[in-house]
Structure formats: C-alpha cells, structure tokens
Design a protein around this motif. Structure first.
Motif, PDB file in Angstrom:
ATOM      1  N   MET A   1       0.841  -1.197   0.000  1.00 37.37           N
ATOM      2  CA  MET A   1       0.000   0.000   0.000  1.00 37.37           C
ATOM      3  C   MET A   1       0.877   1.249   0.000  1.00 37.37           C
ATOM      4  SD  MET A   1      -2.955  -1.019   2.753  1.00 37.37           S
ATOM      5  CE  MET A   1      -4.104   0.265   2.275  1.00 37.37           C
ATOM      6  N   ALA A   2       0.430   2.258  -0.735  1.00 36.43           N
ATOM      7  CA  ALA A   2       1.153   3.524  -0.759  1.00 36.43           C
ATOM      8  C   ALA A   2       0.801   4.354   0.467  1.00 36.43           C
ATOM      9  CB  ALA A   2       0.783   4.291  -2.026  1.00 36.43           C
ATOM     10  N   ARG A   3       1.727   5.203   0.873  1.00 39.09           N
ATOM     11  CA  ARG A   3       1.470   6.121   1.972  1.00 39.09           C
ATOM     12  C   ARG A   3       1.182   7.494   1.403  1.00 39.09           C
ATOM     13  NH1 ARG A   3       5.140   6.382   7.297  1.00 39.09           N
ATOM     14  NH2 ARG A   3       4.057   4.400   7.530  1.00 39.09           N
ATOM     15  N   GLU A   4       0.091   8.107   1.858  1.00 37.58           N
ATOM     16  CA  GLU A   4      -0.355   9.399   1.356  1.00 37.58           C
ATOM     17  C   GLU A   4      -0.331  10.410   2.497  1.00 37.58           C
ATOM     18  OE1 GLU A   4      -4.100  10.394  -1.360  1.00 37.58           O
ATOM     19  OE2 GLU A   4      -4.671  10.153   0.737  1.00 37.58           O
ATOM     20  N   ARG A   5       0.386  11.524   2.283  1.00 39.83           N
ATOM     21  CA  ARG A   5       0.432  12.601   3.272  1.00 39.83           C
ATOM     22  C   ARG A   5      -0.233  13.834   2.669  1.00 39.83           C
ATOM     23  NH1 ARG A   5       4.144  11.538   7.401  1.00 39.83           N
ATOM     24  NH2 ARG A   5       5.559   9.803   6.960  1.00 39.83           N
ATOM     25  N   GLU A   6      -1.181  14.414   3.400  1.00 42.67           N
ATOM     26  CA  GLU A   6      -1.922  15.556   2.881  1.00 42.67           C
ATOM     27  C   GLU A   6      -2.107  16.627   3.954  1.00 42.67           C
ATOM     28  OE1 GLU A   6      -4.847  13.745  -0.549  1.00 42.67           O
ATOM     29  OE2 GLU A   6      -5.560  13.742   1.516  1.00 42.67           O
ATOM     30  N   LEU A   7      -2.150  17.862   3.496  1.00 45.20           N
ATOM     31  CA  LEU A   7      -2.537  19.011   4.306  1.00 45.20           C
ATOM     32  C   LEU A   7      -3.873  19.485   3.763  1.00 45.20           C
ATOM     33  CD1 LEU A   7      -1.863  21.374   6.335  1.00 45.20           C
ATOM     34  CD2 LEU A   7      -0.849  22.543   4.355  1.00 45.20           C
ATOM     35  N   LYS A   8      -4.866  19.655   4.644  1.00 44.50           N
ATOM     36  CA  LYS A   8      -6.210  19.991   4.177  1.00 44.50           C
ATOM     37  C   LYS A   8      -6.727  21.220   4.914  1.00 44.50           C
ATOM     38  CE  LYS A   8      -7.421  15.195   3.098  1.00 44.50           C
ATOM     39  NZ  LYS A   8      -8.506  14.209   3.077  1.00 44.50           N
ATOM     40  N   ARG A   9      -7.331  22.136   4.145  1.00 43.55           N
ATOM     41  CA  ARG A   9      -7.964  23.326   4.694  1.00 43.55           C
ATOM     42  C   ARG A   9      -9.369  23.444   4.125  1.00 43.55           C
ATOM     43  NH1 ARG A   9      -4.407  22.975   7.796  1.00 43.55           N
ATOM     44  NH2 ARG A   9      -3.053  24.608   8.647  1.00 43.55           N
ATOM     45  N   ARG A  10     -10.268  24.031   4.912  1.00 40.63           N
ATOM     46  CA  ARG A  10     -11.681  24.091   4.532  1.00 40.63           C
ATOM     47  C   ARG A  10     -12.153  25.541   4.437  1.00 40.63           C
ATOM     48  NH1 ARG A  10     -15.145  19.896   5.344  1.00 40.63           N
ATOM     49  NH2 ARG A  10     -13.333  18.635   4.773  1.00 40.63           N
ATOM     50  N   PRO A  11     -11.950  26.196   3.277  1.00 42.22           N
ATOM     51  CA  PRO A  11     -12.430  27.571   3.111  1.00 42.22           C
ATOM     52  C   PRO A  11     -13.954  27.618   3.086  1.00 42.22           C
ATOM     53  CG  PRO A  11     -11.584  26.729   1.040  1.00 42.22           C
ATOM     54  CD  PRO A  11     -11.292  25.686   2.068  1.00 42.22           C
ATOM     55  N   GLU A 162      -0.624  17.749  -1.251  1.00 42.77           N
ATOM     56  CA  GLU A 162      -0.068  16.413  -1.025  1.00 42.77           C
ATOM     57  C   GLU A 162       1.435  16.424  -1.305  1.00 42.77           C
ATOM     58  OE1 GLU A 162      -0.517  11.776  -2.568  1.00 42.77           O
ATOM     59  OE2 GLU A 162      -2.055  13.261  -3.066  1.00 42.77           O
ATOM     60  N   SER A 163       2.182  15.809  -0.386  1.00 41.58           N
ATOM     61  CA  SER A 163       3.622  15.675  -0.546  1.00 41.58           C
ATOM     62  C   SER A 163       4.090  14.522   0.322  1.00 41.58           C
ATOM     63  CB  SER A 163       4.347  16.964  -0.130  1.00 41.58           C
ATOM     64  OG  SER A 163       5.758  16.782  -0.166  1.00 41.58           O
ATOM     65  N   ILE A 164       5.201  13.902  -0.064  1.00 39.72           N
ATOM     66  CA  ILE A 164       5.756  12.843   0.777  1.00 39.72           C
ATOM     67  C   ILE A 164       6.549  13.434   1.938  1.00 39.72           C
ATOM     68  CG2 ILE A 164       5.879  11.186  -1.120  1.00 39.72           C
ATOM     69  CD1 ILE A 164       8.894  11.755  -1.281  1.00 39.72           C
ATOM     70  N   ASP A 165       6.808  14.755   1.902  1.00 40.53           N
ATOM     71  CA  ASP A 165       7.646  15.416   2.895  1.00 40.53           C
ATOM     72  C   ASP A 165       6.768  16.078   3.958  1.00 40.53           C
ATOM     73  OD1 ASP A 165       9.442  17.049   4.338  1.00 40.53           O
ATOM     74  OD2 ASP A 165      10.751  17.269   2.594  1.00 40.53           O
ATOM     75  N   GLN A 166       6.702  15.495   5.136  1.00 43.87           N
ATOM     76  CA  GLN A 166       5.900  16.031   6.239  1.00 43.87           C
ATOM     77  C   GLN A 166       6.354  17.440   6.626  1.00 43.87           C
ATOM     78  OE1 GLN A 166       3.420  14.251   7.738  1.00 43.87           O
ATOM     79  NE2 GLN A 166       2.975  15.486   9.550  1.00 43.87           N
TER      80      GLN A 166
END
Length: 247
Positions: A1-11, A162-166
């Motif tokens: 399984m791939a690892r997905e890192r995301e930052l999410k904002r809700r305007p 989305e980025s692999i870099d936290q």
C-alpha cells in the motif's frame, strides 16, 4: 500500500479557496503550467452497521460515472489531526463500478467483513490540480468543489496539498494559518464531512448503529492494510534493476 500525506484546509467558499491556492502558488514560485481540471464521482460503501468506519477504513469507487471502468480504493487512517494533516495507507486497483475487485473483496472477507454493503455517500468532485514544488519537494495542490448527491444535497470546498515530505506540509500549514486565519484545518475526511453534514445525529437511512464519536477499531485497519500489502503484484524479473557482476 502507498502512503499518502496531505494538508487539508476548509475555506468557506470557492473564492476564499482560490485565494489560498494563489498564495500557495506564489510560495512555490508560480508554476508555468495551467491546472488540470477533472470531474469525478466517488461512491463509498460500508456495512449497515458501519464496520469499516469504526475500523478507520474507507472503501470507494471513483471515476467517470458515464463509463463502466472505475478505480477502487481502500484508505486506512485518513483522519486529519488538529492541523489538518493526515497520513493514510492507500491501496488502489482498477475495476468496474458493478464489482468490488477480487483483491479487496478477499481481504475484507479474511478480516471478517462480508456482504450486506450499502452505499453510504456519493459525491461529485470538480478538482483543479497544480503540480508545484517547495523546498525542493514535489507537491500537488488541489482545489476541490464537492457536491454531495447522496444521502442528501450538500456542497463544500477543500484545499489539499499532497507531498511525501511532512516537513514541507507543516511549513505550508504555518503559512496558511498566518495569512488566512479564517480558513480552518479540515476536521474530517470528505466522507465524514458528507455523513455529518447530511445526518447531524450521525444516523443515516439504511446505515444503522453508527455514531461518528465512536472510537475507531484500529485493529481492523491494521489487519486489512497487511492483507492488501500482500495483494500487491510482484514485479517480473525484467522490471527489476540489473545486478551487475552476477550471472
């Protein structure tokens, strides 16, 4: 399984979402390419008793609803933290709308999740996607307009990076917090947002005994992730890099 890192904002609306994206693109040095715009339908399944939700697992089919083909995805652990950062394990396989692919169906069955699936949420996402980079890390910046069609009519906007870099996601999160204090972190996944928005008491028609404040059963997600990891195809010898000095 791939690892997905995301930052999410809700305007609060699309215009505010555009402002956030414009600021992010400025930080990234303004990529020259125009965004890719795509419209997809996502259909989420669970058992009537919400076994997958309690296990922190999302099961969906996504694609063009006018076509027979769809991409099936299992996500484990895609719950944003207080800063809107999420880390998920993701398994994807191509298939058709009418059937849960065999790899996923078998893994679910081995975890004791059998049959009686219902569609809990269906929504259409219009996404603008920019490829960019920040601090030498590749990014995908997305502006999503989500129109929920089932189990109710609901619309919301989300900005995703989305980025692999936290480290990069944390830096960009700091910038958004500083420049846009009125744009909060996403408190939940799109699936959970749709469920909560359509059923504030978290009781959906045909989706019984589900409370969004229940603690997840993380053991199911871990077991399912392990099985799906084994379901990953093995590369053929000619796909492996050559080993020099050996016959």
């Amino acid at each position: 399984m791939a690892r997905e890192r995301e930052l999410k904002r809700r305007p609060k609306d699309h215009d505010r979402g555009v402002a956030v994206v414009e600021a992010l693109l400025d930080l990234c040095g303004r990529p020259g390419r125009e965004p890719v715009t795509k419209r997809t339908t996502s259909r989420y399944l669970d058992t009537r008793s919400g076994v997958l939700r309690r296990g922190g697992v999302g099961l969906r089919a996504r694609g063009d609803s006018s076509e027979s083909r769809a991409c099936w995805t299992v996500k484990v652990g895609a719950i944003p933290d207080q800063r809107g950062l999420s880390v998920a394990h993701e398994f994807e396989v191509r298939g058709i709308w009418q059937e849960i692919p065999a790899e996923i169906a078998l893994s679910l069955s081995l975890c004791g999740v059998d049959g009686d699936f219902v569609e809990i949420v269906r929504f259409t996402t219009t996404r603008q996607l920019w490829d960019a980079s920040f601090l030498d890390a590749r990014l995908e910046i997305c502006l999503d307009v989500v129109a929920v069609e089932h189990p109710c009519k609901l619309e919301f906007v989300e900005v995703e990076v989305e980025s692999i870099d936290q480290r990069v996601l944390e830096r960009l999160g700091d910038e958004i917090d500083r420049r846009f204090p009125d744009v909060p972190p996403s408190a939940a996944s799109k699936l959970a947002t749709a469920l909560k928005g359509c059923h504030p008491d978290s009781q959906g028609a045909g989706y019984t005994s589900v409370r969004m404040d229940q603690e997840p059963d993380s053991d199911l997600g871990e077991r399912l992730a392990g099985l799906l990891e084994l379901a990953t195809p093995l590369p053929t010898p000619w796909r492996r890099p050559p080993t020099f000095g050996h016959a």
